[in-house]
Scaffold this motif. Structure first.
Motif, PDB file in Angstrom:
ATOM      1  N   THR A 226      -6.313  14.666  26.997  1.00 25.34           N
ATOM      2  CA  THR A 226      -6.488  16.071  27.335  1.00 25.34           C
ATOM      3  C   THR A 226      -6.349  16.257  28.842  1.00 25.34           C
ATOM      4  OG1 THR A 226      -8.889  15.819  27.500  1.00 25.34           O
ATOM      5  CG2 THR A 226      -8.003  16.456  25.357  1.00 25.34           C
ATOM      6  N   ASP A 227      -6.170  17.498  29.266  1.00 27.25           N
ATOM      7  CA  ASP A 227      -5.975  17.811  30.682  1.00 27.25           C
ATOM      8  C   ASP A 227      -7.180  17.448  31.545  1.00 27.25           C
ATOM      9  OD1 ASP A 227      -3.433  18.749  30.161  1.00 27.25           O
ATOM     10  OD2 ASP A 227      -4.076  20.838  29.978  1.00 27.25           O
ATOM     11  N   ASP A 228      -8.351  17.396  30.945  1.00 26.82           N
ATOM     12  CA  ASP A 228      -9.556  17.094  31.717  1.00 26.82           C
ATOM     13  C   ASP A 228      -9.873  15.597  31.789  1.00 26.82           C
ATOM     14  OD1 ASP A 228     -10.336  16.721  29.109  1.00 26.82           O
ATOM     15  OD2 ASP A 228     -11.958  18.177  29.137  1.00 26.82           O
ATOM     16  N   GLY A 229      -8.918  14.747  31.383  1.00 24.67           N
ATOM     17  CA  GLY A 229      -9.089  13.301  31.482  1.00 24.67           C
ATOM     18  C   GLY A 229      -9.802  12.656  30.316  1.00 24.67           C
ATOM     19  N   ASN A 230     -10.086  13.428  29.288  1.00 24.30           N
ATOM     20  CA  ASN A 230     -10.702  12.886  28.086  1.00 24.30           C
ATOM     21  C   ASN A 230      -9.634  12.659  27.029  1.00 24.30           C
ATOM     22  OD1 ASN A 230     -13.411  12.896  29.074  1.00 24.30           O
ATOM     23  ND2 ASN A 230     -13.402  15.119  28.860  1.00 24.30           N
ATOM     24  N   SER A 231     -10.041  12.305  25.841  1.00 26.22           N
ATOM     25  CA  SER A 231      -9.099  12.053  24.749  1.00 26.22           C
ATOM     26  C   SER A 231      -9.486  12.847  23.516  1.00 26.22           C
ATOM     27  CB  SER A 231      -9.065  10.563  24.399  1.00 26.22           C
ATOM     28  OG  SER A 231      -8.625   9.802  25.494  1.00 26.22           O
ATOM     29  N   CYS A 232      -8.512  13.046  22.645  1.00 25.71           N
ATOM     30  CA  CYS A 232      -8.735  13.759  21.395  1.00 25.71           C
ATOM     31  C   CYS A 232      -8.108  12.951  20.260  1.00 25.71           C
ATOM     32  CB  CYS A 232      -8.117  15.147  21.476  1.00 25.71           C
ATOM     33  SG  CYS A 232      -8.364  16.122  19.989  1.00 25.71           S
ATOM     34  N   LEU A 233      -8.881  12.688  19.241  1.00 26.25           N
ATOM     35  CA  LEU A 233      -8.382  12.064  18.025  1.00 26.25           C
ATOM     36  C   LEU A 233      -8.259  13.158  16.985  1.00 26.25           C
ATOM     37  CD1 LEU A 233     -10.236   9.834  19.533  1.00 26.25           C
ATOM     38  CD2 LEU A 233      -9.952   8.590  17.405  1.00 26.25           C
ATOM     39  N   HIS A 234      -7.109  13.256  16.350  1.00 23.68           N
ATOM     40  CA  HIS A 234      -6.955  14.307  15.355  1.00 23.68           C
ATOM     41  C   HIS A 234      -6.079  13.841  14.208  1.00 23.68           C
ATOM     42  CE1 HIS A 234      -3.111  15.203  17.421  1.00 23.68           C
ATOM     43  NE2 HIS A 234      -3.826  14.998  18.503  1.00 23.68           N
ATOM     44  N   GLY A 235      -6.360  14.433  13.042  1.00 17.95           N
ATOM     45  CA  GLY A 235      -5.602  14.104  11.850  1.00 17.95           C
ATOM     46  C   GLY A 235      -6.460  14.234  10.611  1.00 17.95           C
ATOM     47  N   PRO A 236      -5.894  13.827   9.471  1.00 18.07           N
ATOM     48  CA  PRO A 236      -6.625  13.954   8.210  1.00 18.07           C
ATOM     49  C   PRO A 236      -7.694  12.880   8.057  1.00 18.07           C
ATOM     50  CG  PRO A 236      -4.496  12.946   7.828  1.00 18.07           C
ATOM     51  CD  PRO A 236      -4.541  13.313   9.282  1.00 18.07           C
ATOM     52  N   ILE A 237      -8.829  13.301   7.515  1.00 19.25           N
ATOM     53  CA  ILE A 237      -9.905  12.378   7.175  1.00 19.25           C
ATOM     54  C   ILE A 237     -10.295  12.709   5.737  1.00 19.25           C
ATOM     55  CG2 ILE A 237     -12.258  11.639   7.691  1.00 19.25           C
ATOM     56  CD1 ILE A 237     -11.698  12.268  10.622  1.00 19.25           C
ATOM     57  N   SER A 238     -10.232  11.724   4.872  1.00 22.69           N
ATOM     58  CA  SER A 238     -10.295  11.962   3.424  1.00 22.69           C
ATOM     59  C   SER A 238     -11.584  12.586   2.930  1.00 22.69           C
ATOM     60  CB  SER A 238     -10.019  10.671   2.665  1.00 22.69           C
ATOM     61  OG  SER A 238     -10.977   9.691   3.005  1.00 22.69           O
ATOM     62  N   ASP A 239     -12.727  12.203   3.498  1.00 26.84           N
ATOM     63  CA  ASP A 239     -13.999  12.747   3.028  1.00 26.84           C
ATOM     64  C   ASP A 239     -15.080  12.488   4.069  1.00 26.84           C
ATOM     65  OD1 ASP A 239     -14.631  10.012   2.733  1.00 26.84           O
ATOM     66  OD2 ASP A 239     -14.264  10.051   0.583  1.00 26.84           O
ATOM     67  N   GLN A 240     -16.303  12.902   3.766  1.00 29.38           N
ATOM     68  CA  GLN A 240     -17.397  12.757   4.716  1.00 29.38           C
ATOM     69  C   GLN A 240     -17.717  11.291   4.997  1.00 29.38           C
ATOM     70  OE1 GLN A 240     -19.249  15.290   6.452  1.00 29.38           O
ATOM     71  NE2 GLN A 240     -17.347  16.291   5.875  1.00 29.38           N
ATOM     72  N   ALA A 241     -17.581  10.434   4.013  1.00 29.96           N
ATOM     73  CA  ALA A 241     -17.839   9.009   4.231  1.00 29.96           C
ATOM     74  C   ALA A 241     -16.840   8.432   5.234  1.00 29.96           C
ATOM     75  CB  ALA A 241     -17.766   8.250   2.907  1.00 29.96           C
ATOM     76  N   ALA A 242     -15.586   8.833   5.127  1.00 31.48           N
ATOM     77  CA  ALA A 242     -14.567   8.365   6.079  1.00 31.48           C
ATOM     78  C   ALA A 242     -14.849   8.902   7.479  1.00 31.48           C
ATOM     79  CB  ALA A 242     -13.180   8.793   5.607  1.00 31.48           C
ATOM     80  N   LEU A 243     -15.312  10.159   7.573  1.00 28.58           N
ATOM     81  CA  LEU A 243     -15.660  10.729   8.866  1.00 28.58           C
ATOM     82  C   LEU A 243     -16.804   9.945   9.499  1.00 28.58           C
ATOM     83  CD1 LEU A 243     -15.270  12.987  10.960  1.00 28.58           C
ATOM     84  CD2 LEU A 243     -16.852  14.381   9.615  1.00 28.58           C
ATOM     85  N   HIS A 244     -17.805   9.612   8.716  1.00 27.60           N
ATOM     86  CA  HIS A 244     -18.910   8.809   9.234  1.00 27.60           C
ATOM     87  C   HIS A 244     -18.447   7.412   9.628  1.00 27.60           C
ATOM     88  CE1 HIS A 244     -22.387  11.456   8.776  1.00 27.60           C
ATOM     89  NE2 HIS A 244     -21.685  11.992   7.796  1.00 27.60           N
ATOM     90  N   GLY A 245     -17.451   6.880   8.933  1.00 28.23           N
ATOM     91  CA  GLY A 245     -16.876   5.593   9.312  1.00 28.23           C
ATOM     92  C   GLY A 245     -16.220   5.652  10.684  1.00 28.23           C
ATOM     93  N   VAL A 246     -15.533   6.758  10.976  1.00 28.87           N
ATOM     94  CA  VAL A 246     -14.934   6.956  12.306  1.00 28.87           C
ATOM     95  C   VAL A 246     -16.042   7.014  13.361  1.00 28.87           C
ATOM     96  CG1 VAL A 246     -13.615   8.557  13.760  1.00 28.87           C
ATOM     97  CG2 VAL A 246     -12.846   8.073  11.434  1.00 28.87           C
ATOM     98  N   PHE A 247     -17.110   7.754  13.055  1.00 27.72           N
ATOM     99  CA  PHE A 247     -18.230   7.838  13.995  1.00 27.72           C
ATOM    100  C   PHE A 247     -18.842   6.462  14.260  1.00 27.72           C
ATOM    101  CE2 PHE A 247     -19.237  12.402  12.407  1.00 27.72           C
ATOM    102  CZ  PHE A 247     -18.218  12.912  13.186  1.00 27.72           C
ATOM    103  N   LYS A 248     -18.962   5.651  13.221  1.00 29.22           N
ATOM    104  CA  LYS A 248     -19.548   4.317  13.374  1.00 29.22           C
ATOM    105  C   LYS A 248     -18.672   3.443  14.267  1.00 29.22           C
ATOM    106  CE  LYS A 248     -21.386   0.408  10.832  1.00 29.22           C
ATOM    107  NZ  LYS A 248     -21.692  -0.159   9.531  1.00 29.22           N
ATOM    108  N   LYS A 249     -17.356   3.527  14.083  1.00 27.39           N
ATOM    109  CA  LYS A 249     -16.446   2.758  14.937  1.00 27.39           C
ATOM    110  C   LYS A 249     -16.587   3.188  16.389  1.00 27.39           C
ATOM    111  CE  LYS A 249     -12.985   1.876  11.375  1.00 27.39           C
ATOM    112  NZ  LYS A 249     -11.588   2.090  10.948  1.00 27.39           N
ATOM    113  N   MET A 250     -16.697   4.494  16.611  1.00 23.68           N
ATOM    114  CA  MET A 250     -16.870   4.995  17.978  1.00 23.68           C
ATOM    115  C   MET A 250     -18.186   4.504  18.572  1.00 23.68           C
ATOM    116  SD  MET A 250     -15.455   8.858  17.741  1.00 23.68           S
ATOM    117  CE  MET A 250     -13.721   9.187  17.502  1.00 23.68           C
ATOM    118  N   HIS A 251     -19.235   4.558  17.782  1.00 24.10           N
ATOM    119  CA  HIS A 251     -20.545   4.087  18.235  1.00 24.10           C
ATOM    120  C   HIS A 251     -20.477   2.609  18.622  1.00 24.10           C
ATOM    121  CE1 HIS A 251     -24.850   3.451  18.431  1.00 24.10           C
ATOM    122  NE2 HIS A 251     -24.690   2.435  17.604  1.00 24.10           N
ATOM    123  N   ASN A 252     -19.838   1.802  17.785  1.00 25.12           N
ATOM    124  CA  ASN A 252     -19.741   0.364  18.047  1.00 25.12           C
ATOM    125  C   ASN A 252     -18.960   0.062  19.315  1.00 25.12           C
ATOM    126  OD1 ASN A 252     -21.229  -0.171  15.751  1.00 25.12           O
ATOM    127  ND2 ASN A 252     -19.437  -0.617  14.483  1.00 25.12           N
TER     128      ASN A 252
END
Length: 87
Positions: A46-72
């Motif tokens: 992004t213009d402010d020096g951060n990043s954006c991940l975007h795209g399809p996520i199959s369900d809430q469990a998959a979304l939480h999986g993305v959050f867990k990877k980010m946390h780790n």
């Protein structure tokens, strides 16, 4: 009352066939080499020096999986927003 309940269940089941699309803004720059680690989500800077991940996520469990990877990885999440497909 029962009619409303059954109609709601039918609506939810129809939507389950399509993945939701999300835009997840994170603090700092994340190289596009990480796209495979995040299940093919597209990473853009992004213009402010951060990043954006975007795209399809199959369900809430998959979304939480993305959050867990980010946390780790110690990634700070700025925002999470549902988007229309292709945004």
């Amino acid at each position: 009352m029962v009619f409303f309940h059954l109609a709601r269940i039918k609506f939810v089941n129809m939507k389950m066939n399509e993945p939701d699309h999300y835009s997840i803004q994170i603090k700092g720059f994340l190289n596009t080499d990480w796209e495979n680690h995040f299940d093919g989500l597209t990473i853009t800077r992004t213009d402010d020096g951060n990043s954006c991940l975007h795209g399809p996520i199959s369900d809430q469990a998959a979304l939480h999986g993305v959050f867990k990877k980010m946390h780790n990885l110690g990634i700070t999440i700025i925002s999470v927003n549902p988007t229309n497909q292709g945004e």
